[in-house]
Design an enzyme around this catalytic site. Structure first.
Site, PDB file in Angstrom:
ATOM      1  N   GLY A  99       0.836  -1.205   0.000  1.00  7.41           N
ATOM      2  CA  GLY A  99       0.000   0.000   0.000  1.00  7.41           C
ATOM      3  C   GLY A  99       0.867   1.250   0.000  1.00  7.41           C
ATOM      4  CG  ASP A 106      -1.754  -0.475   8.310  1.00  4.72           C
ATOM      5  OD1 ASP A 106      -2.544   0.465   8.115  1.00  4.72           O
ATOM      6  OD2 ASP A 106      -1.842  -1.571   7.739  1.00  4.72           O
ATOM      7  NE  ARG A 121      -2.186  -4.340  -0.977  1.00  6.60           N
ATOM      8  CZ  ARG A 121      -1.691  -3.781   0.119  1.00  6.60           C
ATOM      9  NH1 ARG A 121      -0.591  -4.260   0.664  1.00  6.60           N
ATOM     10  NH2 ARG A 121      -2.284  -2.752   0.690  1.00  6.60           N
ATOM     11  NE  ARG A 176      -4.529  -6.026   5.366  1.00  6.07           N
ATOM     12  CZ  ARG A 176      -4.037  -5.834   4.158  1.00  6.07           C
ATOM     13  NH1 ARG A 176      -4.776  -6.069   3.114  1.00  6.07           N
ATOM     14  NH2 ARG A 176      -2.803  -5.401   3.991  1.00  6.07           N
ATOM     15  CG  ASP A 229       3.513  -6.791   7.389  1.00  7.43           C
ATOM     16  OD1 ASP A 229       3.013  -6.236   6.392  1.00  7.43           O
ATOM     17  OD2 ASP A 229       2.841  -7.402   8.236  1.00  7.43           O
ATOM     18  CB  THR A 232       2.969   0.555   6.229  1.00 11.61           C
ATOM     19  OG1 THR A 232       1.625   0.270   6.667  1.00 11.61           O
ATOM     20  CG2 THR A 232       3.902   0.322   7.402  1.00 11.61           C
ATOM     21  CG  ASP A 266       1.485  -3.058  10.362  1.00 12.69           C
ATOM     22  OD1 ASP A 266       2.269  -2.358   9.704  1.00 12.69           O
ATOM     23  OD2 ASP A 266       0.732  -3.901   9.836  1.00 12.69           O
TER      24      ASP A 266
HETATM   25  O1  F6P Z   1      -1.394  -1.809   4.780  1.00  7.57           O
HETATM   26  C1  F6P Z   1      -1.914  -0.559   4.598  1.00  7.57           C
HETATM   27  C2  F6P Z   1      -3.401  -0.627   4.325  1.00  7.57           C
HETATM   28  O2  F6P Z   1      -3.809   0.693   4.075  1.00  7.57           O
HETATM   29  C3  F6P Z   1      -4.253  -1.276   5.423  1.00  7.57           C
HETATM   30  O3  F6P Z   1      -4.539  -0.426   6.490  1.00  7.57           O
HETATM   31  C4  F6P Z   1      -5.454  -1.664   4.632  1.00  7.57           C
HETATM   32  O4  F6P Z   1      -6.147  -2.712   5.256  1.00  7.57           O
HETATM   33  C5  F6P Z   1      -4.880  -2.088   3.326  1.00  7.57           C
HETATM   34  O5  F6P Z   1      -3.675  -1.390   3.170  1.00  7.57           O
HETATM   35  C6  F6P Z   1      -5.776  -1.870   2.138  1.00  7.57           C
HETATM   36  O6  F6P Z   1      -5.102  -2.335   1.001  1.00  7.57           O
HETATM   37  P1  F6P Z   1      -5.604  -2.155  -0.482  1.00  7.57           P
HETATM   38  O7  F6P Z   1      -5.471  -0.713  -0.831  1.00  7.57           O
HETATM   39  O8  F6P Z   1      -4.709  -3.019  -1.290  1.00  7.57           O
HETATM   40  O9  F6P Z   1      -7.035  -2.580  -0.504  1.00  7.57           O
END
Ligand code: F6P
Length: 323
Positions: free
Chosen positions: A11, A129, A72, A173, A103, A127, A131
Site C-alpha cells: 500500500g 499502519d 502487491r 487490517r 511487512d 506504511t 505495524d
Molecule cells: O497496509 C496498509 C493498508 O492501508 C491497510 O490499512 C489496509 O487494510 C490495506 O492497506 C488496504 O489495502 P488495499 O489498498 O490493497 O485494498
C-alpha cells in the site's frame, strides 16, 4: 556498491516520495548509480526499470502516493517470479536494493535475498499502519492519523448538531494504531481495535450511561480489523440493542492513504532514505531502517516483521478516562 535499485511496494503511504528522493540524492552524492523500479516487485519481474538521477526527484517531496507506483505482486511470491526478477537485476548490473514498504514487502525482500545472496537488501518502513517492530513510527502514519482526525472533527460537527452516534471506521487490517491515535486526538467516546476484544455489552453499557447523562452525540472509532466486525457490523449490533440512539456509519477508507505528507513524515522519510544508503555503504543487509527515540537504527527483517510493536496500554486508558 556501484548501482542500486529502489522500489516502493504494498500500500502506498504519504512520504514515500520523500524517501525515494533521499535514496536517489544520497546515492548520487556517493557516486552510486540508481535505478527506479516501477510498480514494486511486479516491475522487477517485468523489467519495468529506469535509471534515475537527482532531477527525477525534483518537486516530489510534497506529493502523496509514490511516483514509482506500487503493487502487491502475487507472482513475486513464487520462486519462478523471483527468478525472473533476479535475472533482470543481474542483467542490469544492479548490486543493491532498497525496498520501501510494509511487512509483506520485507518478507518479499527476505525471500529474494535468500535466493540472491550477493544482493544486499535494505528496507524503509513505508506504511500508514505503523505495524512494524523496531521503529517508533513508519512513513505515512502521522499523515494518515492527521487526515483521519480532520475527518472525525467534521463528522463531530454534524453528529452534535443532530444528536447522532457515529461509528467511524479507520484503516488497520491487523493493527489499531491509527484508530487509537485518532480516537485520542479527536476525543472519541470509545476506540475498538484488533489488539483488544470488543465486548458489545460493555460498549452498550457505556452508551447507556452517556445517554442518561444527556450526552446525545458521540464518536466511536473502529479499526477495520477489529474483532467486532468493522464499523458497519458494530453499529448494527449497537442499534439493535439501543434503538433510542440514531446511529450512522462513516468508513474513511483510502482517503487516509492519500494527500500531502505531513512535515513529520517528510522528515522521517528523508532520514530513513538517507539511512538506507548509508547502511548499505556500511555493509548492512536484510535489515529495516528504523528510528527509535530519535536515533537511526538497523533492525533485522525477521524482527521487524515477526513482532508487532505493542499497543501502549496507557493510551487505551486515556481514551477510557477522557472519552
Ligand atoms: O497496509 C496498509 C493498508 O492501508 C491497510 O490499512 C489496509 O487494510 C490495506 O492497506 C488496504 O489495502 P488495499 O489498498 O490493497 O485494498
Amino acid at each position: 556498491m556501484n548501482h542500486l535499485a529502489v522500489l516502493t511496494s504494498g500500500g502506498d503511504s504519504p512520504g514515500m516520495n520523500a524517501c525515494i528522493r533521499a535514496v536517489v540524492r544520497t546515492a548520487g552524492l556517493n557516486n552510486i548509480r540508481v535505478s527506479g523500479v516501477y510498480r514494486g516487485y511486479q516491475g522487477l519481474i517485468e523489467d519495468d526499470i529506469i535509471e534515475v538521477n537527482r532531477d527525477h526527484v525534483r518537486n516530489t517531496i510534497h506529493r502523496g502516493g509514490t511516483w514509482l507506483k506500487t503493487a502487491r505482486s502475487d507472482e513475486f511470491r513464487t520462486p519462478e517470479g523471483r527468478q525472473k526478477a533476479i535475472a533482470n537485476l543481474r542483467a542490469r548490473g544492479i548490486d543493491a536494493l532498497v525496498v520501501i514498504g510494509g511487512d509483506g514487502s520485507f518478507r518479499g525482500a527476505t525471500a529474494l535475498s535468500a535466493e540472491m545472496e550477493d544482493l544486499p537488501v535494505i528496507g524503509c518502513p513505508g506504511t500508514i499502519d505503523n505495524d512494524l517492530f523496531g521503529t517508533d513510527l513508519t512513513i505515512g502514519y502521522d499523515t494518515a492519523v492527521n487526515t483521519a482526525v480532520e475527518a472525525v472533527d467534521r463528522i463531530r460537527d454534524t453528529a452534535a448538531s443532530h444528536n447522532r452516534l457515529f461509528f467511524v471506521e479507520v484503516m488497520g487490517r491487523d493493527a489499531g494504531f491509527i484508530a487509537l491515535r485518532t480516537g485520542i486526538a479527536a476525543g472519541a467516546e470509545a476506540v475498538l481495535i484488533p489488539e483488544t476484544t470488543t465486548y458489545i455489552d460493555e460498549l452498550v453499557q457505556k452508551l447507556e450511561t452517556d445517554w442518561k447523562e444527556r450526552r446525545r452525540s458521540g464518536i466511536i472509532v473502529v479499526a477495520e480489523g477489529d474483532d467486532g466486525g468493522g464499523a458497519i457490523e458494530v453499529a448494527r449490533k449497537v442499534q439493535e440493542r439501543f434503538p433510542q440512539w440514531e446511529t450512522k456509519v462513516t468508513v474513511l477508507g483510502h482517503i487516509q492513504r492519500g494527500g500531502r505528507p505531513s512535515a513529520q513524515d517528510r522528515i522521517l522519510a528523508s532520514r530513513m532514505g538517507h539511512g538506507a544508503v548509508l547502511g548499505l555503504l556500511q555493509g548492512q543487509s536484510r535489515v529495516m531502517v528504523g528510528v527509535q527515540s530519535g536515533q537511526v537504527v538497523y533492525v533485522p527483517f525477521e524482527q521487524a516483521t515477526k513482532h508487532h510493536q505493542a499497543i501502549n496500554p496507557y493510551l487505551l486508558e486515556l481514551v477510557e478516562a477522557l472519552g
